[in-house]
Design a protein around this motif. Structure first.
Motif, PDB file in Angstrom:
ATOM      1  N   ALA A  50      -1.835  -5.450   4.240  1.00 44.61           N
ATOM      2  CA  ALA A  50      -1.773  -4.564   3.076  1.00 44.61           C
ATOM      3  C   ALA A  50      -2.757  -5.102   2.053  1.00 44.61           C
ATOM      4  N   PRO A  51      -3.476  -4.238   1.377  1.00 41.01           N
ATOM      5  CA  PRO A  51      -4.419  -4.733   0.365  1.00 41.01           C
ATOM      6  C   PRO A  51      -3.673  -5.481  -0.737  1.00 41.01           C
ATOM      7  N   GLU A  52      -4.288  -6.555  -1.212  1.00 41.47           N
ATOM      8  CA  GLU A  52      -3.680  -7.369  -2.268  1.00 41.47           C
ATOM      9  C   GLU A  52      -4.008  -6.804  -3.641  1.00 41.47           C
ATOM     10  N   GLY A  53      -3.128  -7.099  -4.594  1.00 43.96           N
ATOM     11  CA  GLY A  53      -3.370  -6.728  -5.978  1.00 43.96           C
ATOM     12  C   GLY A  53      -3.101  -5.269  -6.286  1.00 43.96           C
ATOM     13  N   VAL A  54      -2.374  -4.600  -5.416  1.00 47.28           N
ATOM     14  CA  VAL A  54      -2.079  -3.185  -5.620  1.00 47.28           C
ATOM     15  C   VAL A  54      -0.796  -3.054  -6.433  1.00 47.28           C
ATOM     16  N   VAL A  55      -0.844  -2.269  -7.486  1.00 47.19           N
ATOM     17  CA  VAL A  55       0.360  -1.997  -8.273  1.00 47.19           C
ATOM     18  C   VAL A  55       1.018  -0.760  -7.671  1.00 47.19           C
ATOM     19  N   ARG A  56       2.245  -0.950  -7.195  1.00 45.05           N
ATOM     20  CA  ARG A  56       3.013   0.128  -6.583  1.00 45.05           C
ATOM     21  C   ARG A  56       4.275   0.349  -7.413  1.00 45.05           C
ATOM     22  N   THR A  57       4.879   1.502  -7.260  1.00 47.20           N
ATOM     23  CA  THR A  57       6.186   1.708  -7.876  1.00 47.20           C
ATOM     24  C   THR A  57       7.186   0.833  -7.130  1.00 47.20           C
ATOM     25  N   PRO A  58       8.326   0.538  -7.744  1.00 47.66           N
ATOM     26  CA  PRO A  58       9.338  -0.218  -7.016  1.00 47.66           C
ATOM     27  C   PRO A  58       9.738   0.466  -5.707  1.00 47.66           C
ATOM     28  N   ALA A  59       9.878   1.788  -5.724  1.00 46.61           N
ATOM     29  CA  ALA A  59      10.257   2.508  -4.502  1.00 46.61           C
ATOM     30  C   ALA A  59       9.194   2.352  -3.418  1.00 46.61           C
ATOM     31  N   GLU A  60       7.923   2.435  -3.787  1.00 37.88           N
ATOM     32  CA  GLU A  60       6.832   2.264  -2.815  1.00 37.88           C
ATOM     33  C   GLU A  60       6.832   0.842  -2.267  1.00 37.88           C
ATOM     34  N   THR A  61       7.039  -0.121  -3.149  1.00 33.03           N
ATOM     35  CA  THR A  61       7.067  -1.524  -2.738  1.00 33.03           C
ATOM     36  C   THR A  61       8.195  -1.756  -1.743  1.00 33.03           C
ATOM     37  N   ILE A  62       9.381  -1.285  -2.070  1.00 33.39           N
ATOM     38  CA  ILE A  62      10.547  -1.496  -1.209  1.00 33.39           C
ATOM     39  C   ILE A  62      10.329  -0.835   0.146  1.00 33.39           C
ATOM     40  N   ALA A  63       9.828   0.395   0.151  1.00 33.46           N
ATOM     41  CA  ALA A  63       9.625   1.112   1.414  1.00 33.46           C
ATOM     42  C   ALA A  63       8.584   0.407   2.292  1.00 33.46           C
ATOM     43  N   LEU A  64       7.463  -0.008   1.693  1.00 34.44           N
ATOM     44  CA  LEU A  64       6.419  -0.666   2.477  1.00 34.44           C
ATOM     45  C   LEU A  64       6.893  -2.034   2.963  1.00 34.44           C
ATOM     46  N   ALA A  65       7.513  -2.801   2.098  1.00 37.13           N
ATOM     47  CA  ALA A  65       8.005  -4.121   2.509  1.00 37.13           C
ATOM     48  C   ALA A  65       9.046  -3.985   3.618  1.00 37.13           C
ATOM     49  N   GLN A  66       9.919  -2.989   3.526  1.00 35.68           N
ATOM     50  CA  GLN A  66      10.935  -2.801   4.571  1.00 35.68           C
ATOM     51  C   GLN A  66      10.285  -2.436   5.902  1.00 35.68           C
TER      52      GLN A  66
END
Length: 159
Positions: free
Chosen positions: A37-53
């Protein structure tokens, strides 16, 4: 001594561009690694949780850690310990799957303690109580001498 110039990102910060395997270990230059995943990307919490999961479900906890680290670095002050703790749990799982029991223990303990204050009122639908239980189970297994395999249960970030 290696005189190869350090790789840098677009902002001039040092960045290791070597390909990595699924557990984040650097591979030789030119090898086929796992896309990151590209570094330094600001995501919404929902986007972060979905991608990390998704990354955790694909047994890519190191890569999930990088996504969670981006959230930690861009989060409001009140949430930084939460995102840092989540990133540490992902790195703890990475160490566990690499066979580094001491590193796993250290990161799982630190991550667990950082997220604990959010258990009563978890933000963003995060399953903090479940993550605490998950970390406690892994730590008990480590205490009991269990050697976790790649079949270790993946944590659920959201409830």
């Amino acid at each position: 001594m290696d005189r190869t110039p350090r790789e840098r990102d677009a902002r001039g910060r040092p960045r290791n561009a070597r390909p990595r395997d699924g557990l984040g270990r650097p591979l030789p230059r030119g090898a086929a690694g796992v896309p990151r995943a590209p570094e330094g990307v600001v995501r919404t919490p929902a986007e972060t949780i979905a991608l990390a999961q998704r990354l955790l479900d694909d047994t890519l906890p190191f890569h999930a850690h990088e996504v969670l680290e981006d959230a930690w670095k861009s989060a409001p002050d009140a949430e930084r310990p939460l995102w840092q703790g989540l990133a540490q749990l992902a790195v703890g799982l990475t160490h566990l799957l690499r066979g580094n029991r001491a590193g796993a223990r250290s990161l799982l303990e630190r991550g667990r303690e950082r997220i604990r204050p959010y258990a009563a009122q978890p933000p963003h639908g995060l399953a903090v109580a479940g993550l605490l239980d998950w970390a406690d189970r892994l730590l008990r297994d480590l205490d009991g001498g269990a050697v976790p395999s790649r079949d270790v249960v993946v944590p659920r970030l959201a409830g």
